[in-house]
Enzyme design. Structure first.
Site, short mmCIF file in Angstrom:
data_model
loop_
_atom_site.label_atom_id
_atom_site.label_comp_id
_atom_site.label_asym_id
_atom_site.label_seq_id
_atom_site.Cartn_x
_atom_site.Cartn_y
_atom_site.Cartn_z
N ARG A 1 -47.47 4.52 -15.87
CA ARG A 1 -48.72 3.86 -15.44
C ARG A 1 -49.33 4.67 -14.28
NH1 ARG A 1 -49.00 -2.38 -13.07
NH2 ARG A 1 -51.16 -2.33 -12.38
N SER B 1 -46.95 1.92 1.77
CA SER B 1 -46.71 1.21 0.51
C SER B 1 -45.56 0.21 0.63
CB SER B 1 -46.41 2.24 -0.59
OG SER B 1 -45.36 3.07 -0.17
N ASN C 1 -42.10 -3.04 -3.81
CA ASN C 1 -42.02 -3.52 -5.20
C ASN C 1 -42.70 -2.61 -6.23
OD1 ASN C 1 -44.58 -4.18 -4.34
ND2 ASN C 1 -44.62 -6.18 -5.34
N TYR C 2 -43.55 -1.71 -5.78
CA TYR C 2 -44.09 -0.65 -6.65
C TYR C 2 -44.04 0.63 -5.83
CZ TYR C 2 -46.01 -3.68 -10.34
OH TYR C 2 -46.17 -4.54 -11.41
N LYS D 1 -46.36 6.86 4.39
CA LYS D 1 -45.19 6.13 4.89
C LYS D 1 -44.72 5.19 3.78
CE LYS D 1 -42.57 3.12 7.23
NZ LYS D 1 -41.78 2.78 6.04
N THR E 1 -39.17 1.57 3.17
CA THR E 1 -37.83 2.16 3.27
C THR E 1 -37.06 1.92 1.96
OG1 THR E 1 -37.83 1.99 5.64
CG2 THR E 1 -35.67 2.11 4.58
N ASP F 1 -45.71 1.09 14.48
CA ASP F 1 -46.78 0.95 15.48
C ASP F 1 -47.23 2.32 15.98
OD1 ASP F 1 -46.48 -1.71 15.15
OD2 ASP F 1 -45.83 -2.16 17.19
N GLU G 1 -53.98 -4.89 1.18
CA GLU G 1 -53.66 -5.74 0.03
C GLU G 1 -52.39 -6.48 0.40
OE1 GLU G 1 -55.55 -6.36 -2.42
OE2 GLU G 1 -56.96 -4.71 -2.27
N ARG H 1 -43.79 -10.03 -7.09
CA ARG H 1 -45.10 -9.37 -7.28
C ARG H 1 -46.13 -10.16 -6.50
NH1 ARG H 1 -46.28 -10.92 -12.07
NH2 ARG H 1 -48.08 -9.56 -12.35
N CYS H 2 -47.03 -9.44 -5.85
CA CYS H 2 -48.06 -10.17 -5.09
C CYS H 2 -48.85 -11.06 -6.03
CB CYS H 2 -48.98 -9.18 -4.39
SG CYS H 2 -49.79 -8.06 -5.51
N THR H 3 -49.06 -10.59 -7.25
CA THR H 3 -49.88 -11.33 -8.20
C THR H 3 -49.09 -12.33 -9.06
OG1 THR H 3 -49.58 -9.45 -9.65
CG2 THR H 3 -51.69 -9.57 -8.51
P1 NAP Z 1 -43.64 -5.45 4.19
O1 NAP Z 1 -42.35 -5.86 4.74
O2 NAP Z 1 -44.87 -5.95 4.83
O3 NAP Z 1 -43.62 -3.84 4.19
C1 NAP Z 1 -44.69 -3.10 3.65
C2 NAP Z 1 -44.74 -1.73 4.31
O4 NAP Z 1 -45.06 -1.85 5.68
C3 NAP Z 1 -43.41 -0.99 4.27
O5 NAP Z 1 -43.67 0.37 4.09
C4 NAP Z 1 -42.87 -1.23 5.67
O6 NAP Z 1 -41.92 -0.27 6.07
C5 NAP Z 1 -44.14 -1.11 6.45
N1 NAP Z 1 -44.12 -1.67 7.80
C6 NAP Z 1 -43.35 -2.65 8.31
N2 NAP Z 1 -43.68 -2.87 9.61
C7 NAP Z 1 -44.68 -2.01 9.91
C8 NAP Z 1 -45.44 -1.74 11.08
N3 NAP Z 1 -45.26 -2.40 12.22
N4 NAP Z 1 -46.38 -0.78 11.04
C9 NAP Z 1 -46.58 -0.08 9.90
N5 NAP Z 1 -45.88 -0.27 8.76
C10 NAP Z 1 -44.95 -1.24 8.77
O7 NAP Z 1 -43.80 -5.85 2.65
P2 NAP Z 1 -42.75 -5.66 1.46
O8 NAP Z 1 -41.55 -6.49 1.74
O9 NAP Z 1 -42.55 -4.22 1.18
O10 NAP Z 1 -43.55 -6.29 0.25
C11 NAP Z 1 -43.58 -7.68 0.05
C12 NAP Z 1 -44.90 -8.28 0.47
O11 NAP Z 1 -45.97 -7.44 0.09
C13 NAP Z 1 -45.20 -9.61 -0.18
O12 NAP Z 1 -45.79 -10.48 0.75
C14 NAP Z 1 -46.22 -9.29 -1.26
O13 NAP Z 1 -47.05 -10.33 -1.64
C15 NAP Z 1 -46.96 -8.17 -0.63
N6 NAP Z 1 -47.54 -7.30 -1.65
C16 NAP Z 1 -48.88 -7.37 -1.86
C17 NAP Z 1 -49.48 -6.59 -2.82
C18 NAP Z 1 -50.95 -6.65 -3.08
O14 NAP Z 1 -51.47 -5.74 -3.73
N7 NAP Z 1 -51.68 -7.66 -2.62
C19 NAP Z 1 -48.71 -5.70 -3.56
C20 NAP Z 1 -47.35 -5.63 -3.33
C21 NAP Z 1 -46.77 -6.45 -2.35
P3 NAP Z 1 -40.33 -0.59 5.97
O15 NAP Z 1 -40.05 -0.77 4.54
O16 NAP Z 1 -39.73 0.61 6.57
O17 NAP Z 1 -40.11 -1.84 6.76
O1 G3H Z 2 -47.20 -6.75 -6.19
C1 G3H Z 2 -48.38 -6.49 -6.24
C2 G3H Z 2 -48.94 -5.65 -7.29
O2 G3H Z 2 -50.23 -5.22 -6.92
C3 G3H Z 2 -48.94 -6.41 -8.58
O3 G3H Z 2 -49.26 -5.58 -9.62
O4 G3H Z 2 -49.91 -7.35 -11.24
O5 G3H Z 2 -49.51 -5.01 -11.98
O6 G3H Z 2 -47.60 -6.46 -11.25
P1 G3H Z 2 -49.06 -6.13 -11.11
#
Ligand code: NAP
Ligand code: G3H
Length: 481
Positions: A110, A158, A161-162, A184, A187, A222, A257, A290-292
């Site tokens: 994809r 990023s 989850n993707y 970035k 992790t 930060d 997002e 997944r966020c969605t």
């Molecule tokens: P996350 O904990 O917010 O982490 C996302 C990214 O931010 C990671 O690269 C993380 O690095 C980094 N990060 C953490 N603290 C930071 C800071 N202070 N400054 C800059 N970067 C920082 O999210 P996640 O656990 O990976 O994903 C789950 C969440 O993402 C869910 O709430 C989901 O709904 C949301 N999500 C939304 C979408 C969308 O398109 N709307 C898509 C996917 C996921 P580390 O990994 O090193 O901590």
């Molecule tokens: O987790 C958030 C992604 O943007 C969801 O993408 O709907 O293709 O799984 P997806």
């Protein structure tokens, strides 16, 4: 130079060289399936992060000056290299974030398609020309040439989850428009991100046009977000992280997002078989991470019993196990996330929710739990579970469903199931979300569709065309003839 694969330490990319951090410190990445160490990535120091950003900034002007068609050709070659590496990268996604091998490889494919589409679409960006005489006091002899220029250095962050797709969906539009990139990765998923970058290096990435920073976001986040040489940030991840970044980033453009609490609203005239199937697929694929994902169902009372029975039957068909076993429901990314989901289930049960399907709870492996008669006093009605629990709320009418949706902090997507399209339109008009799906599950894509969240679900718009737009700003040249 090739990315080293020995001893499971995966170096970061700096000016097209693969480097370990000066301190030798690393972060271990463990498989969600079995807790085994998959590999380690450098825990970069602030100095190393600074060097990465500075050198990306130094080459930006040259990159912007390169021909658009050359940048497009680089992206096409990147897509080719990614496809060649699809097995290896897919395997790493599978190990690092616990996707089944086929879904992990599907993510790589994809992504190659997304990059190719971006490479094409990016060629069609153009500015505009405005005559002055439309405004009182000005004349045709005043003319504006509105050019589209890149921001400069884009910081792409990023989520886990993707780890490939939601990284490339930021990097490709940044590069095609003449921005340079500091990447970035999350992790958990960082090794997959590094392999994806290796494909870009193989494709001919010029030195410094993209540098990678690895290490915990809580430690280097930060610093990099507030780095004075960063000109724009594009982020996908949790709402609290996104809000924190937006506050820190201050005067630069930020695209976010974030999380969601997407409802599936099921009307009395819906095709309930279809609705149940879409809801279960939408809520529980990749164990709801997944966020969605559909994160709550709002069903009209009159058809609730029937829909719940069909959802139960669909859930009963799902297999639970490791991603290695190709199970439908696989271990959550970590124990903390699993504990949070369990706490939501316990809270709902204590407050009177009915358990329709009870999932097993073995460390971070949770089977699917379906909860009926969920009410507004329960946390699961409002909080983003990001895991395999599906709350069902019974409502008397459409207005009640709309009210529930409007009072929620998120606004990513919503699904409406009905046979009467005019009903869907009427409800869709009232929902404050980025996208409404009619008779289908909530999901991103096709990847050239705009993708956005409102309220606490985001800021700005992604999707190929809109992501490209977000990477450019106007620069106006006024001719006074
Ligand atoms: P996350 O904990 O917010 O982490 C996302 C990214 O931010 C990671 O690269 C993380 O690095 C980094 N990060 C953490 N603290 C930071 C800071 N202070 N400054 C800059 N970067 C920082 O999210 P996640 O656990 O990976 O994903 C789950 C969440 O993402 C869910 O709430 C989901 O709904 C949301 N999500 C939304 C979408 C969308 O398109 N709307 C898509 C996917 C996921 P580390 O990994 O090193 O901590
Ligand atoms: O987790 C958030 C992604 O943007 C969801 O993408 O709907 O293709 O799984 P997806």
């Amino acid at each position: 130079m090739e990315l080293k694969r020995s001893q499971k330490i995966y170096p970061y990319l700096f000016n097209n060289e693969w480097k370990e951090s000066d301190s030798g410190e690393t972060v271990q990445i463990k498989s969600p399936d079995d807790g085994q160490v998959v590999g380690e990535v450098p825990a970069m120091s602030q100095e190393e992060v600074d060097r990465a950003v500075q050198s990306t900034s130094v080459v930006q002007e040259n990159w912007e000056a390169s021909e658009g068609h050359e940048r497009s050709e680089l992206l096409h070659r990147w897509a080719d290299e990614l496809e060649k590496m699809a097995d290896e990268i897919g395997q790493m996604i599978h190990l690092e974030v616990g996707k089944t091998p086929s879904s992990a490889k599907g993510e790589v494919k994809r992504t190659a398609q997304l990059i190719r589409h971006t490479a094409e679409e990016g060629l069609r960006t153009h500015g505009s020309f405005i005559q002055g005489d439309a405004f009182p006091g000005a004349s045709k002899s005043t003319k504006a040439m509105v050019q589209k220029v890149p921001h400069g250095v884009v910081l792409a962050i990023s989520p886990f989850n993707y780890p490939v797709n939601l990284a490339a969906s930021k990097i490709a539009p940044a590069l095609i428009t003449g921005n340079t990139v500091v990447f970035k990765p999350a992790t958990q998923g960082a090794i997959s991100g590094l392999l994806m970058v290796e494909a870009l290096v193989k494709a001919g990435l010029p030195k410094g046009v993209l540098n990678v920073v690895t290490g915990r976001g809580s430690i280097i986040g930060d610093y990099v977000v507030t780095h004075p040489k960063v000109d724009m940030i594009t982020f996908t991840g949790g709402t609290s992280t996104g809000q924190h970044i937006a506050k820190k980033a201050s005067m630069i453009p930020v695209v976010l997002e974030l999380g969601g609490k997407d409802p599936a609203i099921v009307l009395e005239d819906a095709d309930l078989d279809k609705a149940a199937k879409e809801i279960v697929g939408g809520a529980l694929s990749y164990s709801g991470q997944r966020c969605t994902a559909i994160k709550r169902v709002m069903v009209m009372d009159k058809v609730a019993d029937e829909l719940v029975a069909k959802i139960k039957a669909n859930v009963a068909e799902l297999t639970v196990g490791t991603s290695d076993q190709n199970a439908n429901i696989t271990p959550m990314i970590d124990q903390k996330s699993a504990d949070f989901v369990v706490s939501l289930i316990e809270d709902a049960k204590k407050k009177g929710a009915t358990v329709v399907s009870e999932g097993i709870q073995e460390e971070n492996l949770l089977g699917a739990t379906v909860l009926d008669h969920v009410t507004e006093d329960m946390d699961v009605a409002w909080k983003e579970q990001f895991g395999p629990v599906l709350p069902i709320m019974r409502v008397e009418n459409e207005l009640e469903a709309i009210g529930l949706e409007k009072r929620n902090e998120y606004g990513l997507q919503a699904s409406i199931f009905t046979k009467r399209i005019e009903n869907a339109f009427a409800i869709a008009d009232k929902l404050n979300v980025g996208t409404v799906q009619v008779n289908g599950k909530t999901s991103r894509g096709p990847d050239h569709f705009p993708f956005l969240g409102v309220k606490n679900s985001g800021q700005g718009v992604q999707g190929i065309g809109r992501s490209i737009d977000s990477m450019l700003r106007d620069k106006v040249l006024v001719l006074n003839l």
